[in-house]
Scaffold this motif. Structure first.
Motif, PDB file in Angstrom:
ATOM      1  N   UNK A  21       0.858  -1.179   0.000  1.00 10.67           N
ATOM      2  CA  UNK A  21       0.000   0.000   0.000  1.00 10.67           C
ATOM      3  C   UNK A  21       0.896   1.231   0.000  1.00 10.67           C
ATOM      4  N   UNK A  22       0.340   2.383  -0.376  1.00 13.88           N
ATOM      5  CA  UNK A  22       1.095   3.626  -0.363  1.00 13.88           C
ATOM      6  C   UNK A  22       0.462   4.584   0.626  1.00 13.88           C
ATOM      7  N   UNK A  23       1.272   5.103   1.543  1.00 14.62           N
ATOM      8  CA  UNK A  23       0.797   6.043   2.547  1.00 14.62           C
ATOM      9  C   UNK A  23       1.642   7.301   2.556  1.00 14.62           C
ATOM     10  N   UNK A  24       1.380   8.189   3.513  1.00 21.91           N
ATOM     11  CA  UNK A  24       2.118   9.444   3.606  1.00 21.91           C
ATOM     12  C   UNK A  24       3.595   9.220   3.891  1.00 21.91           C
ATOM     13  N   UNK A  25       3.920   8.131   4.584  1.00 19.62           N
ATOM     14  CA  UNK A  25       5.309   7.815   4.915  1.00 19.62           C
ATOM     15  C   UNK A  25       5.986   6.966   3.838  1.00 19.62           C
ATOM     16  N   UNK A  26       5.244   6.611   2.784  1.00 19.65           N
ATOM     17  CA  UNK A  26       5.787   5.780   1.713  1.00 19.65           C
ATOM     18  C   UNK A  26       5.126   4.416   1.690  1.00 19.65           C
ATOM     19  N   UNK A  27       5.706   3.469   0.956  1.00 24.28           N
ATOM     20  CA  UNK A  27       5.093   2.145   0.818  1.00 24.28           C
ATOM     21  C   UNK A  27       5.119   1.365   2.135  1.00 24.28           C
ATOM     22  N   UNK A  28       4.057   0.568   2.346  1.00 19.84           N
ATOM     23  CA  UNK A  28       3.966  -0.241   3.556  1.00 19.84           C
ATOM     24  C   UNK A  28       3.143  -1.489   3.289  1.00 19.84           C
ATOM     25  N   UNK A  29       3.253  -2.449   4.202  1.00 25.40           N
ATOM     26  CA  UNK A  29       2.414  -3.647   4.191  1.00 25.40           C
ATOM     27  C   UNK A  29       1.900  -3.860   5.603  1.00 25.40           C
ATOM     28  N   UNK A  30       0.839  -4.642   5.721  1.00 24.41           N
ATOM     29  CA  UNK A  30       0.384  -5.098   7.021  1.00 24.41           C
ATOM     30  C   UNK A  30       0.889  -6.517   7.213  1.00 24.41           C
ATOM     31  N   UNK A  31       1.598  -6.736   8.313  1.00 25.88           N
ATOM     32  CA  UNK A  31       2.102  -8.052   8.677  1.00 25.88           C
ATOM     33  C   UNK A  31       1.217  -8.591   9.790  1.00 25.88           C
ATOM     34  N   UNK A  32       0.852  -9.882   9.722  1.00 24.41           N
ATOM     35  CA  UNK A  32       0.020 -10.487  10.757  1.00 24.41           C
ATOM     36  C   UNK A  32       0.932 -11.058  11.835  1.00 24.41           C
ATOM     37  N   UNK A  33       0.789 -10.511  13.035  1.00 27.11           N
ATOM     38  CA  UNK A  33       1.605 -10.973  14.156  1.00 27.11           C
ATOM     39  C   UNK A  33       1.013 -12.265  14.738  1.00 27.11           C
ATOM     40  N   UNK A  34       1.783 -12.906  15.633  1.00 30.05           N
ATOM     41  CA  UNK A  34       1.358 -14.169  16.252  1.00 30.05           C
ATOM     42  C   UNK A  34       0.033 -14.057  16.997  1.00 30.05           C
ATOM     43  N   UNK A  35      -0.273 -12.865  17.535  1.00 22.64           N
ATOM     44  CA  UNK A  35      -1.523 -12.681  18.277  1.00 22.64           C
ATOM     45  C   UNK A  35      -2.693 -12.308  17.360  1.00 22.64           C
ATOM     46  N   UNK A  36      -2.488 -12.483  16.047  1.00 18.82           N
ATOM     47  CA  UNK A  36      -3.517 -12.218  15.023  1.00 18.82           C
ATOM     48  C   UNK A  36      -3.932 -10.748  14.966  1.00 18.82           C
ATOM     49  N   UNK A  37      -2.970  -9.860  15.189  1.00 20.80           N
ATOM     50  CA  UNK A  37      -3.213  -8.439  15.001  1.00 20.80           C
ATOM     51  C   UNK A  37      -2.348  -7.955  13.839  1.00 20.80           C
ATOM     52  N   UNK A  38      -2.783  -6.866  13.240  1.00 20.79           N
ATOM     53  CA  UNK A  38      -2.074  -6.311  12.090  1.00 20.79           C
ATOM     54  C   UNK A  38      -1.022  -5.309  12.554  1.00 20.79           C
ATOM     55  N   UNK A  44      10.796  -1.237   1.718  1.00 18.92           N
ATOM     56  CA  UNK A  44      11.614  -0.632   0.669  1.00 18.92           C
ATOM     57  C   UNK A  44      11.593  -1.557  -0.543  1.00 18.92           C
ATOM     58  N   UNK A  45      10.691  -1.276  -1.502  1.00 23.06           N
ATOM     59  CA  UNK A  45      10.640  -2.092  -2.713  1.00 23.06           C
ATOM     60  C   UNK A  45      11.856  -1.831  -3.597  1.00 23.06           C
ATOM     61  N   UNK A  46      12.331  -2.890  -4.248  1.00 23.93           N
ATOM     62  CA  UNK A  46      13.465  -2.770  -5.153  1.00 23.93           C
ATOM     63  C   UNK A  46      12.990  -2.822  -6.598  1.00 23.93           C
ATOM     64  N   UNK A  47      12.144  -3.826  -6.898  1.00 27.67           N
ATOM     65  CA  UNK A  47      11.617  -3.953  -8.253  1.00 27.67           C
ATOM     66  C   UNK A  47      10.369  -4.825  -8.246  1.00 27.67           C
ATOM     67  N   UNK A  48       9.626  -4.758  -9.331  1.00 23.53           N
ATOM     68  CA  UNK A  48       8.413  -5.563  -9.500  1.00 23.53           C
ATOM     69  C   UNK A  48       8.629  -6.495 -10.678  1.00 23.53           C
ATOM     70  N   UNK A  49       8.238  -7.761 -10.482  1.00 21.54           N
ATOM     71  CA  UNK A  49       8.277  -8.739 -11.569  1.00 21.54           C
ATOM     72  C   UNK A  49       6.947  -9.464 -11.582  1.00 21.54           C
ATOM     73  N   UNK A  50       6.212  -9.322 -12.679  1.00 22.76           N
ATOM     74  CA  UNK A  50       4.874  -9.880 -12.805  1.00 22.76           C
ATOM     75  C   UNK A  50       4.041  -9.421 -11.611  1.00 22.76           C
ATOM     76  N   UNK A  51       3.554 -10.336 -10.762  1.00 21.07           N
ATOM     77  CA  UNK A  51       2.718  -9.927  -9.631  1.00 21.07           C
ATOM     78  C   UNK A  51       3.473  -9.953  -8.305  1.00 21.07           C
ATOM     79  N   UNK A  52       4.804  -9.922  -8.359  1.00 24.15           N
ATOM     80  CA  UNK A  52       5.650  -9.983  -7.166  1.00 24.15           C
ATOM     81  C   UNK A  52       6.499  -8.737  -7.051  1.00 24.15           C
TER      82      UNK A  52
END
Length: 109
Positions: A21-38, A44-52
Motif C-alpha cells: 500500500x502507499x501512505x504518507x510515509x511511503x510504501x507499507x504492508x500489514x504483517x500479521x503478528x502471532x496474536x492475530x493483530x495487524x 523498501x521495494x526494489x523492483x516488481x516482476x509480474x505480480x511480485x
C-alpha cells in the motif's frame, strides 16, 4: 521457451504486489503478528516482476502479509485469515533462491 537468469539476489524477500500500500510515509504492508493483530511495516521495494515485488527491507522470511482488506485495517486491529496459502510459489522459484513470506487474505474484526 528460453529462460535467461541475469542476476540472483540472495537474502531478498518477495511479496505479492497487491500487499503493498502507499501512505504518507511511503510504501507499507500489514504483517500479521502471532496474536492475530495487524502491524503496519514500512517497506523498501526494489523492483516488481509480474505480480511480485522484491523488497530490500521491511518483511522477514516466513511472515504473513495481508493481500486483501487493507483499507479496513489499522495497526493493532484483530484480523481473521480467510484464505491462507503458505505454499505460494514465487516466479522461477526452482531457479532463484528467493524467500517468499506467506500470504493471507484477511478481514478486520
Amino acid at each position: 521457451d528460453v529462460v535467461l537468469t541475469l542476476t540472483t539476489e540472495r537474502g531478498r524477500v518477495i511479496v505479492p504486489t497487491e500487499a503493498i500500500q502507499t501512505g504518507q510515509q511511503g510504501p507499507y504492508v500489514f504483517v500479521i503478528k502471532d496474536d492475530m493483530t495487524a502491524e503496519l511495516r514500512q517497506v523498501t521495494p526494489v523492483r516488481v516482476y509480474e505480480k511480485w515485488t522484491v523488497l530490500e527491507k521491511g518483511v522477514n522470511p516466513g511472515e504473513k502479509v495481508v493481500t486483501d482488506g487493507q483499507l479496513r485495517l489499522v495497526p493493532g486491529a484483530k484480523v481473521e485469515i480467510k484464505n491462507a496459502n503458505s505454499n505460494v510459489e514465487a516466479p522461477n522459484s526452482k531457479q532463484a533462491p528467493t524467500t517468499s513470506p506467506s500470504t493471507s487474505k484477511t478481514i478486520a474484526r
